[in-house]
Design an enzyme around this catalytic site. Sequence first.
Site, mmCIF file in Angstrom:
data_model
loop_
_atom_site.group_PDB
_atom_site.id
_atom_site.type_symbol
_atom_site.label_atom_id
_atom_site.label_comp_id
_atom_site.label_asym_id
_atom_site.label_seq_id
_atom_site.Cartn_x
_atom_site.Cartn_y
_atom_site.Cartn_z
ATOM 1 C CG ASP A 162 -7.260 4.373 2.187
ATOM 2 O OD1 ASP A 162 -8.235 3.994 1.492
ATOM 3 O OD2 ASP A 162 -7.097 5.558 2.509
ATOM 4 C CE LYS A 218 -1.993 1.832 3.632
ATOM 5 N NZ LYS A 218 -2.836 2.081 4.815
#
Length: 210
Positions: A138, A120
């Site tokens: 997220d 991420k």
Amino acid sequence: MKKAEIKILFERLLKEFPEPKCELEFINPYTLMVSIILSAQATDKGVNKATEPLFKNVQTPEAMLALGEEGLREYVKSLNYYNNKARNIIRMTEVLLRDYHGQFPKDLVELQKLPGVGRKTANVFLNVAYNYPLIAVDTHVFRVSNRLKIALGDTPLEVEEGLSKVVPEEFKPVAQHLLVLFGRYICKAVHPKCVSCPVRDLCSYPEKVL
């Protein structure tokens, strides 16, 4: 959600957020990476408050190592898990200087070799720093993608892979920001603003409030 509906959705989100961008404040790629690492389990607002005084004194890997882990902790102690984050940032900086001459690799896999940099974080960094058409998943992106059935998945990776297949190419560079902003300000986890939502007619979320 059908392909045509997804295109309409992103068109409307872009109209709602005409200048979509990361809300973390940074000066250069290095300070961007530091901010992203600090943002785990923290709000962008909280990170910006912590990094404003930090970045007045530290803007390069060399300056960060001169500050040291203990010095960094003093700046970021208002954030969750600040001890681990400070340790990871110092380790990341050491490896960046030792193995990459202080320059971040522009490759998703290679970037994840840096301590504290997961998928991420790497996706966010490459998208924000270099406008790569990558979508980091997220909590906001994960929630919105499943609620609106843009890309269903039980894990962030499943949602990321789904989004990469269905998001129109012209929206991929900004899709991450659009979904984050939408999730942060409209399609909230609790008390989503369904009445004022620009894509409510495209949404089949059973708990939406109209």
